[in-house]
Every structure is written in C-alpha cells, then in structure tokens.
Design a protein around this motif. Structure first.
Motif, PDB file in Angstrom:
ATOM      1  N   THR A  69      10.259 -45.701  61.708  1.00 29.98           N
ATOM      2  CA  THR A  69       9.528 -44.634  61.031  1.00 29.98           C
ATOM      3  C   THR A  69       8.928 -43.695  62.072  1.00 29.98           C
ATOM      4  OG1 THR A  69       7.393 -45.780  60.968  1.00 29.98           O
ATOM      5  CG2 THR A  69       8.923 -46.219  59.167  1.00 29.98           C
ATOM      6  N   ILE A  70       8.839 -42.424  61.701  1.00 31.34           N
ATOM      7  CA  ILE A  70       8.230 -41.403  62.557  1.00 31.34           C
ATOM      8  C   ILE A  70       7.006 -40.845  61.846  1.00 31.34           C
ATOM      9  CG2 ILE A  70       8.514 -39.084  63.528  1.00 31.34           C
ATOM     10  CD1 ILE A  70      11.427 -39.752  64.066  1.00 31.34           C
ATOM     11  N   GLY A  71       5.949 -40.612  62.601  1.00 30.01           N
ATOM     12  CA  GLY A  71       4.741 -40.030  62.032  1.00 30.01           C
ATOM     13  C   GLY A  71       3.863 -39.435  63.114  1.00 30.01           C
ATOM     14  N   MET A  72       2.684 -38.990  62.719  1.00 23.80           N
ATOM     15  CA  MET A  72       1.716 -38.357  63.626  1.00 23.80           C
ATOM     16  C   MET A  72       2.355 -37.190  64.377  1.00 23.80           C
ATOM     17  SD  MET A  72      -1.170 -40.280  65.989  1.00 23.80           S
ATOM     18  CE  MET A  72      -0.088 -40.687  67.347  1.00 23.80           C
ATOM     19  N   ALA A 101      18.314 -46.654  60.833  1.00 25.43           N
ATOM     20  CA  ALA A 101      17.819 -45.694  59.843  1.00 25.43           C
ATOM     21  C   ALA A 101      16.404 -45.269  60.228  1.00 25.43           C
ATOM     22  CB  ALA A 101      17.827 -46.316  58.456  1.00 25.43           C
ATOM     23  N   ILE A 102      16.165 -43.962  60.214  1.00 26.84           N
ATOM     24  CA  ILE A 102      14.848 -43.428  60.570  1.00 26.84           C
ATOM     25  C   ILE A 102      14.277 -42.728  59.341  1.00 26.84           C
ATOM     26  CG2 ILE A 102      13.539 -41.927  62.104  1.00 26.84           C
ATOM     27  CD1 ILE A 102      15.871 -42.060  64.084  1.00 26.84           C
ATOM     28  N   MET A 103      13.061 -43.104  58.969  1.00 28.66           N
ATOM     29  CA  MET A 103      12.420 -42.472  57.817  1.00 28.66           C
ATOM     30  C   MET A 103      11.128 -41.798  58.242  1.00 28.66           C
ATOM     31  SD  MET A 103      10.736 -45.682  55.666  1.00 28.66           S
ATOM     32  CE  MET A 103       9.865 -44.548  54.574  1.00 28.66           C
ATOM     33  N   LEU A 104      10.738 -40.797  57.491  1.00 29.78           N
ATOM     34  CA  LEU A 104       9.459 -40.130  57.693  1.00 29.78           C
ATOM     35  C   LEU A 104       9.013 -39.527  56.376  1.00 29.78           C
ATOM     36  CD1 LEU A 104      10.119 -36.826  57.688  1.00 29.78           C
ATOM     37  CD2 LEU A 104      10.922 -37.342  59.982  1.00 29.78           C
ATOM     38  N   ARG A 263       2.756 -34.719  46.547  1.00 25.69           N
ATOM     39  CA  ARG A 263       3.916 -35.588  46.337  1.00 25.69           C
ATOM     40  C   ARG A 263       4.960 -35.254  47.414  1.00 25.69           C
ATOM     41  NH1 ARG A 263       8.685 -35.160  42.990  1.00 25.69           N
ATOM     42  NH2 ARG A 263       9.502 -37.222  42.433  1.00 25.69           N
ATOM     43  N   PRO A 264       4.700 -35.669  48.654  1.00 28.63           N
ATOM     44  CA  PRO A 264       5.596 -35.291  49.744  1.00 28.63           C
ATOM     45  C   PRO A 264       6.914 -36.063  49.711  1.00 28.63           C
ATOM     46  CG  PRO A 264       3.891 -36.752  50.554  1.00 28.63           C
ATOM     47  CD  PRO A 264       3.533 -36.431  49.130  1.00 28.63           C
ATOM     48  N   PRO A 265       7.971 -35.457  50.271  1.00 27.95           N
ATOM     49  CA  PRO A 265       9.263 -36.141  50.307  1.00 27.95           C
ATOM     50  C   PRO A 265       9.330 -37.205  51.390  1.00 27.95           C
ATOM     51  CG  PRO A 265       9.436 -33.995  51.354  1.00 27.95           C
ATOM     52  CD  PRO A 265       8.044 -34.083  50.784  1.00 27.95           C
ATOM     53  N   VAL A 266      10.007 -38.293  51.073  1.00 23.94           N
ATOM     54  CA  VAL A 266      10.372 -39.299  52.062  1.00 23.94           C
ATOM     55  C   VAL A 266      11.794 -38.962  52.511  1.00 23.94           C
ATOM     56  CG1 VAL A 266      10.716 -41.755  52.524  1.00 23.94           C
ATOM     57  CG2 VAL A 266       8.954 -41.013  50.890  1.00 23.94           C
ATOM     58  N   ALA A 283       2.076 -49.739  47.006  1.00 28.65           N
ATOM     59  CA  ALA A 283       1.310 -48.808  47.839  1.00 28.65           C
ATOM     60  C   ALA A 283       1.692 -49.043  49.289  1.00 28.65           C
ATOM     61  CB  ALA A 283      -0.195 -49.010  47.642  1.00 28.65           C
ATOM     62  N   ILE A 284       1.858 -47.939  50.025  1.00 27.84           N
ATOM     63  CA  ILE A 284       2.195 -48.062  51.439  1.00 27.84           C
ATOM     64  C   ILE A 284       0.910 -48.214  52.259  1.00 27.84           C
ATOM     65  CG2 ILE A 284       4.260 -46.679  51.037  1.00 27.84           C
ATOM     66  CD1 ILE A 284       2.871 -44.359  52.500  1.00 27.84           C
ATOM     67  N   GLY A 285       1.068 -48.651  53.508  1.00 25.08           N
ATOM     68  CA  GLY A 285      -0.090 -48.817  54.376  1.00 25.08           C
ATOM     69  C   GLY A 285      -0.660 -47.491  54.822  1.00 25.08           C
ATOM     70  N   ALA A 286       0.208 -46.583  55.205  1.00 18.55           N
ATOM     71  CA  ALA A 286      -0.115 -45.213  55.594  1.00 18.55           C
ATOM     72  C   ALA A 286       1.212 -44.508  55.783  1.00 18.55           C
ATOM     73  CB  ALA A 286      -0.942 -45.163  56.883  1.00 18.55           C
ATOM     74  N   GLN A 287       1.194 -43.183  55.751  1.00 17.98           N
ATOM     75  CA  GLN A 287       2.463 -42.479  55.774  1.00 17.98           C
ATOM     76  C   GLN A 287       3.237 -42.706  57.059  1.00 17.98           C
ATOM     77  OE1 GLN A 287       2.206 -38.406  54.462  1.00 17.98           O
ATOM     78  NE2 GLN A 287       1.204 -38.960  52.551  1.00 17.98           N
TER      79      GLN A 287
END
Length: 290
Positions: A69-72, A101-104, A263-266, A283-287
C-alpha cells in the motif's frame, strides 16, 4: 524547472518532526506515534531542500503475500508542479517487485497522477466523522454465540487476529497487526463459547480523531457491537473508514450521528483488482494501510 537542491531521500525516525510539519501544512493529522508505526513496517521517501527541510513524502508498506500500500503522499505547496509527486510514486513502486499488487486511496489532487502511472479504480472507501458527544447505542441485545472482551496478551489471541485480518484484507500483515495493537488505545475481540477469537477491533487515538479500525467481523451485528464497545465513553471526534459493501453497517453509522465526509477511490496497480476478500472487513485501520 526542478530544483537541483531538492533531492529524494529515504527518510528515518530523525525526520519525524519535519514529516509532522509537512502533514500539518496540508491539514492532515499524522503524529509521532503514527509515523513511527509507518517507519517500522514500511519505507518513507521524501525530497529535502538545501537546508535539509523535508518538502515532500510518500510511504510504501509491503505486506507478506503480494500486496503493498502507498500513502502519506504529500508535496509542500511551494514545491508543486516540479514533478516531485511522480518521483515519489516511482520510488515507491520500484521498492517492490513488479508482480506485487499496489493499492492506494486517492485524493482528488492525486488521482490524475495515479491514473497516468497505471492505477485503476477497484472500489471506494466511505469516510465518516462523528462529532457528537452523545453515546452510540447498539441495537437491542440479541442472543449471540460470542462475547466482546479485551484482547489478551496471549500469543494465541494475536495469532488468531492475524488470521482473521488476513482473510479480511486478502494478504497477511502480521507486523502491522502487532504494531497497531501496541499503538491502540483499545483492543477488543469477539470470542465464541469455546474462547476462540471470531472478530476483532482496534481504536487508535490521533491528534484530532479517535480512529476506529480495523474492524473485522463475521457480520454487521458483530461489527456494530465491536464499534460501540471501542468508542464507549469517548466524548471526542470519531473517524471510521468503511469499505464498499456492508450496507447494514453503513446504515447504522448514518442513523447514529456519523456524517459521511467523502468517498475516495481505492486504486490498484500491477493487478486488475484487489486481492480476494472474504467480506469480513468493516473498517480499515487508516487509509495508508489499505
């Protein structure tokens, strides 16, 4: 023209104060505890100027079974338009194998860049905030074959939570579960009559919000019971991010003072869809964690 003094670095715990300041500059609420968790399970990249001030960031977290996963993903307002976002994303994507697979979870500003880099929308997340201080009351108690309890320190509880989380997300992330548990203000499990963990939920206190998640449950009723227990006696703001799908759970939130903020896209790259999930992810932990 890109500044020659803004160079991409792999960041460390010494950079936490600058990362907090960068987060604050865009109205996000990353704090030291959250960034330490991210650094402990992933890699954070960022550009620094000639005075070593961080002007951008992005983190990639690779889990144990073909998912990252990618974030921040942040670029300071004074440095936009120079291609730093692409630099960050390319560094993150090169940090894992091409078959991972990479998700964000995309912001409106970031979505066009992600599309150019090959990301496609797979689903959405419902971001809810609750500002009221009246208690959230679960539906009238039913005869259920489980009870909600604090998560024990026993290794068996942790192992079972990791297994449940794996089925919910579609990838094993044992280090994340351990680190998030250590960070959480409240860790609860649902146990059946034999003492086996059949659901779990964490609540983490951030600078502004109590973040309810992850919540993994076998049905909406159990997810509601876990949520109500996680936020019981909390009189501050609560945030919960819910994947597409659990209509009864979403309805409960909307009927109990939670306001949908977005309602952001995954989005996903290197794959056509997210890993197979079993429908227990409420529920997710954080985006940033997917």
């Amino acid at each position: 023209m890109k500044s020659t003094t803004h160079r991409l670095h792999t960041l460390s715990a010494a950079d936490i104060p600058d990362l907090i300041a960068l987060s604050d500059s865009v109205g996000w609420d990353y704090d030291e505890a959250e960034i330490r968790t991210i650094l402990s399970i992933g890699t954070v990249f960022g550009h620094k100027d000639d005075s070593d001030r961080i002007v951008s960031s992005a983190a990639i977290i690779e889990y144990e079974e073909g998912l990252a996963t990618i974030g921040m993903v942040i670029v300071h307002s004074s440095c936009r338009g120079f291609g730093y976002g692409r630099d960050l994303m390319e560094a993150c994507m090169k940090a894992v194998s091409g078959d991972t697979a990479i998700m964000l979870i995309a912001t409106p500003d970031g979505e066009p860049l992600y599309q150019r880099l090959g990301f496609v929308t797979a689903t959405h997340i419902h971001k809810f905030l609750r500002r009221g201080d009246t208690p959230v009351v679960p539906p009238a108690a039913k005869a259920v074959p489980y009870h909600i309890a604090s998560m024990e320190e026993e290794e068996t509880d942790l192992e079972r939570v990791v297994e449940l989380d794996q089925g919910a997300l579609g990838s094993r992330r044992s280090l994340f579960v351990q680190m998030r548990k250590a960070q959480a203000a409240r860790c609860l499990v649902a146990k059946d009559a034999s003492g086996t963990v059949v659901g779990y939920g964490f609540a983490v206190q951030g600078p502004i919000n109590l973040i309810a998640g992850p919540i993994v449950a076998r049905d909406a009723d159990m997810a509601i019971q876990l949520l109500c227990a996680l936020i019981r006696n909390h009189d501050g703001q609560v945030r919960i991010d819910v994947p597409d799908g659990p209509e009864a759970f979403l309805a409960f939130l909307e009927q109990n003072g939670f306001q949908k903020a977005s309602r952001p896209p995954v989005m996903v790259a290197n794959a056509k869809s997210l890993p197979q999930r079993n429908g227990s992810y409420f529920a997710i932990g954080a985006q940033i964690y997917g």
